[in-house]
Design a protein around this motif. Structure first.
Motif, short mmCIF file in Angstrom:
data_model
loop_
_atom_site.label_atom_id
_atom_site.label_comp_id
_atom_site.label_asym_id
_atom_site.label_seq_id
_atom_site.Cartn_x
_atom_site.Cartn_y
_atom_site.Cartn_z
N LEU A 53 23.53 -35.83 22.76
CA LEU A 53 23.54 -36.90 23.77
C LEU A 53 24.30 -36.39 24.99
O LEU A 53 25.40 -35.87 24.87
CB LEU A 53 24.21 -38.16 23.23
N LEU B 249 24.72 -40.72 27.98
CA LEU B 249 23.78 -41.81 27.71
C LEU B 249 24.41 -43.17 28.03
O LEU B 249 25.54 -43.44 27.65
CB LEU B 249 23.36 -41.73 26.24
N GLY C 4 18.57 -36.65 24.92
CA GLY C 4 19.90 -37.22 24.99
C GLY C 4 20.20 -38.03 26.23
O GLY C 4 21.36 -38.36 26.48
#
Ligand SMILES: Nc1ncnc2c1ncn2[C@@H]1O[C@H](COP(=O)(O)OP(=O)(O)OP(=O)(O)O)[C@@H](O)[C@H]1O
Ligand SMILES: [Mg+2]
Lengths: 258, 252
Positions: B24, B27, B221
């Motif tokens: 990620l 995010l 991500g």
């Protein structure tokens, strides 16, 4: 070059061993914390006690019976040479209570119950069942590990007590059949020379071995990463670690305990 | 149980590295209490990882995850346990407990609470299994079920305790189109009844668009699209358009 590879290999192995030992220590800490006050799942404890005891009873009874026999048959040579029939009961009892009983039964228990437990926990881990429990606000240590550790420790203590008795009777039977000894000779040789201390020495060992098997078996089960292949590796590592700890602990306990 | 207007899920600038991969990368996500969000995106984009983050099974390296006003980033087990009591989650791989029967699996979230009578548990389990089309399967073991059946047991288990927030990871993967529609109808009916917040991850774009009016698309991500499902097909982002249309030409 070969030497260098060997040294790197040993270094890496040592590092891994320390890491696993650290992991087992952390898990032991978590289990102990969950035990005061005892907040584990009672049905899980009973289920595991029943399962583990049931599963290992036949194989342990069989082993114990023949271990008693082997000890007597081995002693037979000396008994004949030295004409020391009066020592058979004492010798067999001493060795069975203090060493052979706890150690052999613990090794059998580790192979039968410990390995199975690792495989079960490892499968649950790789199929995300432990995460499933966590997501439902259940602590897998309290719910799965603590009852298993308790069950394995209690189970091994009971099995060693039972195994001791079976081994003694197995030994007596073989002594009567192979060495032509009287039951009374064996009986008095045992009760006159063996005390409660010898028995308790073995029971304490059984408790410690049981906890060690349980901790290594649960640790390798819950710490597994990856897929089905890793389950096999975890079982293997758990059994090896348990065997090593049993031998090492036996050495120290024999030394430390009266 | 839920307070409309409050934020149920607040994910702020979350970074997460797993192994050698930055899964990620910054995010952001916000879902209002009682809302319904569909999450889609190409494989390995980080959808399942995001859901695990929302129940605290993973901790972000940086950024913040708030569930119904509680910050999960501290990783404090007590806080996590409290938050999880109000969450139901369906795992992508079901995560059914294989040492329990189907009935015990579904009953588990209720039984663990300790304040529900055994009779009531039995009735509710039966009703739940019936509503996912598995009446009479309570005594079976999970290993005896097909993938689609396991999925539906997972849905039953995730929803039986009427949690305030339900996370579904691929609720209809492995289900035929008719059962898929039935499942989404059930999820909708559940939500209308309890007013819970729902997050559903799915790669079945059409069915998901029918279920959720708000969609978010995750790619590598990051959120590539967040907005209404009616406008996603006309997004200015070529990648989003390609994913929704399923055509082979494009950046994907
Ligand atoms: N425990 C883990 N360790 C290392 N990498 C992981 C782990 N879990 C997930 N990943 C990686 O994170 C990335 C995102 O995974 P994730 O499961 O979130 O994908 P996804 O969007 O759910 O895909 P799919 O639609 O296929 O389910 C993948 O590249 C995966 O390899
Ligand atoms: Mg996924």
């Amino acid at each position: 070059m070969i030497g260098e590879g060997l040294i790197t290999g040993i270094g890496r192995g040592t590092m891994a061993a320390w890491r696993e030992l650290g992991g087992i220590t952390v898990l032991t800490g978590q289990v102990l914390r969950a035990l005061v006050p005892p907040t584990m799942d009672r049905p899980e404890l009973l289920r595991n006690l029943y399962r583990m005891g049931n599963r290992s009873l036949p194989i342990i009874a069989l082993t114990a019976f023949f271990v008693g026999g082997i000890m007597v048959v081995q002693a037979g040579v000396l008994v004949r040479q030295l004409n020391a029939a009066g020592l058979v009961g004492w010798g067999a009892g001493y060795a069975i209570f203090r060493e052979v009983g706890p150690m052999l039964i613990a090794l059998m228990f580790s192979g039968r119950v410990g390995s199975n437990n690792t495989a079960e926990l490892a499968t649950m881990t790789v199929t995300e069942q432990l995460d499933g429990l966590r997501a439902l606000a259940i602590d897998p240590i309290r719910y799965l590990v603590v009852p298993r550790v308790l069950a394995m420790t209690i189970c091994l203590i009971c099995l060693v007590i039972l195994g001791d008795i079976i081994a003694l009777y197995g030994g007596a039977l073989f002594a009567m059949l192979v060495l032509d000894l009287e039951y009374a000779t064996l009986h008095y040789s045992l009760v006159d020379n063996i005390g409660w201390l010898d028995f308790i020495h073995g029971v304490v060992k059984a408790g410690v071995f049981g906890a060690a098997i349980a901790m290594s078996s649960c640790y390798f089960g819950v710490s597994v990463r990856g897929g089905a292949v890793c389950v096999g590796k975890a079982v293997n590592a758990a059994v090896v670690a348990a065997a090593i700890s049993i031998v090492l602990l036996d050495f120290f306990l024999t030394y430390l305990l009266p | 149980m839920s307070e409309p207007g409050r934020t149920a899920i607040d994910v702020h600038d979350v970074q997460l590295r797993l192994g050698h991969r930055q899964v990620l990368q910054g995010l952001h996500l916000k879902v209002a209490e009682g809302g319904r969000l569909g999450i889609l995106g190409p494989a390995a984009g980080g959808k399942s990882v995001l859901l695990k983050l929302l129940v605290g099974l993973l901790q972000p390296d940086a950024g913040r995850v708030e569930i119904r006003g509680t910050d999960l980033s501290s990783g404090d087990e007590k806080v996590l346990m409290r938050v999880r009591r109000d969450i139901g989650m369906l795992f992508q791989n079901y995560a059914l407990f294989d040492f329990m029967t189907v009935g015990e699996n579904v009953a588990f979230p209720l039984a663990r609470r300790g304040d529900v009578e055994a009779d009531e548990i039995r009735d509710r389990v039966e009703a739940r299994l019936r509503s996912v089309g598995l009446a009479g399967s309570a005594h079976k073991m999970p290993s005896e079920l097909s993938g689609g059946m396991k999925k539906r047991v997972g849905i039953a288990r995730a929803t039986i305790a009427r949690p305030a927030l339900v996370l579904y990871d691929e609720p209809t993967a492995g289900l035929d189109p008719v059962t898929t529609q039935k499942m989404y109808d059930l999820l909708s009916a559940d939500q209308e009844e309890t007013g819970c917040t729902v997050l559903a991850v799915s790669s079945d774009v059409k069915a998901l668009m029918g279920f959720a009016s708000e969609l978010a698309l995750i790619h590598e991500g990051r959120i590539r699209y967040a907005g209404s499902s009616s406008e996603i097909a006309d997004s200015s982002d070529a990648l989003v358009r390609q994913f929704v249309s399923g055509s082979e030409d494009g950046p994907l």
